[in-house]
Design an enzyme around this catalytic site. Structure first.
Site, PDB file in Angstrom:
ATOM      1  N   ASP A 270       0.817  -1.207   0.000  1.00  0.00           N
ATOM      2  CA  ASP A 270       0.000   0.000   0.000  1.00  0.00           C
ATOM      3  C   ASP A 270       0.856   1.264   0.000  1.00  0.00           C
ATOM      4  O   ASP A 270       2.013   1.253   0.431  1.00  0.00           O
ATOM      5  CB  ASP A 270      -0.902   0.034   1.240  1.00  0.00           C
TER       6      ASP A 270
ATOM      7  N   HIS B 202       3.671  -2.296   3.189  1.00  0.00           N
ATOM      8  CA  HIS B 202       3.688  -0.947   2.632  1.00  0.00           C
ATOM      9  C   HIS B 202       4.984  -0.700   1.872  1.00  0.00           C
ATOM     10  O   HIS B 202       6.060  -1.126   2.311  1.00  0.00           O
ATOM     11  CB  HIS B 202       3.535   0.099   3.747  1.00  0.00           C
TER      12      HIS B 202
END
Length: 553
Positions: free
Chosen positions: A84, A235
């Site tokens: 992400d 992430h």
């Protein structure tokens, strides 16, 4: 009391007249179609209004309203690595690790970050990873104060992805996850717009605080739970260098436990958190707002479906690598072969482009019949009907003549492959035999063939076959998703995509009728559309019950 023959004849004659009158009325209705269409439209409108009110009542009561749909269940335990908040300066290094280990992944990207690093998104797409929508600026206040704020960011990122890399995606992830951020309205609206929302099943914990060490990230992942399908949250945004360090050990963890790595698409069953009302985001939705927003979502879906089918011809003409031969037999320039690395390492993935977007129709409730889907799956997994041909000395088989109607296409030895008693042939040869058209999308490495009301898409990145059937919704013709099937036999040779012949024909509604050995070195395959039955004279009960289809002339 017995009646004489005049009375019996009169009674029988009256019944015949009644039947004839009903048939004439029915046929007039079939011929014109206008009156029936108006009645159906009125009924559907009324049903739609009632359905909206019922949906609003359920959502207001805190209940989830969603369209039932089926998802693909992989044969082997499968893990989806997701990243992400990118792309950032860290993302190319993440891509390097994934490439080194031959692992596909899914990147939920932020629109503003894509605008800052467009070349990174292009690399993500080129290397066969999936792309998801993660909003435009990741601002919780803008996203969760109202659905309008969330939707405007989703659409803005849609435009960025399409403009930058020609990508249309139907998968999304809410910044921070849906827990305490989404309400039932958010899920409903996104469903109506054709989006599939994914939370996660394993949190790597790499964003719980600044600088979480790699060892802790690996330990968090190793806690599981290790289900048949696992969705891991990580992430690749700025400041996540420790995630990069942890990635090789995370990959090793799943490999040691026998997991297959895959990229996400709309056929993966979403992990979703429970809906919890939060005082952080006080929201109120009126019935009128609900109706208007729902209509906007459905119009958005219809527009995207219209754009997605057929494939955009301009983009399909771009690029040289992996070009197909045209339907008339001319070889286009390029024609790079698919290497073992691209076909083997990328077990599933690739950009969620317009080729895959037609599957959004399923989310709107346009699902195919189970029987047709099962038949299609069987056609791909079982090719026993070729036993007559392959019972010959297949090593010496030098020619296959494919006859479809008046068309005769000859396939020479150089165009024939045999894989586990399946004949694998160039897709362009089938297009020639059918008089169909084939289009190639370089961005998604997908070939699409259309014939009549059928469409089949061969995704070389995912090694998948997606089949569709054309239906009319209102005034718009769209393709509804019928089946998604793993097809490891896909192979790119000398610029031609090779597919299983019988399965490919069946996906286009063409039935193999006969197999003949013309000689010890040649075989004839005859195929065509199934013969239609003669017109059936309808009975009155069949007409009145509405069971009889429109007669085919």
């Amino acid at each position: 009391m017995k009646r004489g023959w005049p009375a019996r004849f009169s009674s029988m004659f009256s019944r015949v007249v009644v039947v004839a009158m009903v048939m004439v009325m029915a046929l007039v209705g079939w011929g014109s179609g206008s009156g029936g269409a108006e009645a159906k439209s009125t009924t559907e409108a009324g049903h739609g209004e009632q359905a909206l009110q019922e949906a609003y009542a359920a959502l207001s009561a805190g209940k989830r309203v969603e369209t039932e749909r089926s998802y693909r269940t992989p044969e082997k335990p499968t893990v989806y690595l997701t990243f992400d908040d990118g792309p950032s300066e860290l993302t190319p290094k993440v891509l390097d690790v994934l490439k080194e280990h031959g692992v596909p992944a899914t990147f939920f990207v932020v629109g503003a970050q894509v605008e800052a690093r467009p070349e990174v998104l292009k690399r993500i797409v080129k290397e066969g990873h999936a792309v998801g929508n993660h909003s435009y600026n990741h601002s919780y206040k803008e996203l969760y104060s109202s659905f309008e704020g969330y939707w405007s960011q989703l659409k803005r990122t849609e435009e960025v992805l399409l403009r930058t890399a020609g990508v249309r995606t139907s998968i999304a992830r809410a910044p921070g996850g849906t827990f305490s951020n989404f309400d039932h309205y958010y899920f409903y609206y996104l469903q109506e717009a054709g989006y599939h929302v994914y939370d996660w099943s394993i949190d790597s914990g790499d964003s719980r605080r600044v600088g979480v060490p790699a060892a802790e990230i690996v330990a968090n992942v190793q806690k599981g739970p290790f289900r048949h399908e696992v969705n891991v949250l990580m992430h690749d945004g700025a400041g996540h260098g420790e995630t990069l360090k942890a990635l090789p050990d995370i990959i090793r963890t799943f490999r040691d436990q026998g997991y297959t790595f895959a990229a996400m698409d709309e056929q993966v069953k979403p992990d979703r958190f429970s809906v919890v009302k939060s005082s952080r985001w006080p929201r109120h939705t009126t019935l009128e707002t609900f109706k208007t927003t729902t209509e906007d979502m459905r119009e958005h879906l219809a527009a995207r479906l219209k754009e997605a089918a057929p494939l955009d011809k301009g983009r399909a003409a771009e690029g040289l690598a992996g070009r197909l031969k045209s339907a008339d037999g001319d070889v286009l320039e390029g024609g790079a072969r698919a290497t073992a690395g691209s076909a083997g390492a990328v077990q599933s993935g690739g950009p969620v482009d317009s080729a895959g977007l037609a599957g959004l129709a399923v989310s709107a409730g346009f699902t195919g019949s189970g029987g047709a889907a099962e038949e299609a799956a069987g056609a791909v997994t079982e090719d026993s009907a070729f036993s007559t041909v392959t019972a010959m000395d297949t090593i010496r088989l030098q020619q296959v003549m494919l006859r479809i109607g008046n068309r005769l296409t000859e396939l020479e030895a150089s165009e024939l492959l045999l894989r586990e008693h399946r004949l694998i042939v160039p897709l362009r040869a089938l297009a020639e035999a059918l008089g169909a058209k084939v289009e190639w999308s370089e961005s998604s490495r997908t070939a699409a063939i259309e014939y009549g009301t059928h469409r089949a898409e061969y995704d070389l990145s995912r090694l998948q076959l997606r089949s569709y059937e054309q239906v009319r919704i209102g005034m718009t013709d769209i393709y509804r998703s019928m089946q998604v099937t793993s097809l490891p036999e896909l192979e790119l040779r000398d610029g031609s995509l090779y597919v299983p012949m019988r399965a490919a024909l069946q996906q286009l509604g063409v039935k193999v009728l006969a197999y003949e050995a013309a000689s010890e070195r040649a075989a004839v395959v005859q195929a065509g559309r199934p013969q239609r039955m003669g017109m059936l004279v309808p009975s009155v009960p069949m007409i009145l019950a509405g069971y009889l289809p429109v007669p085919e002339v």
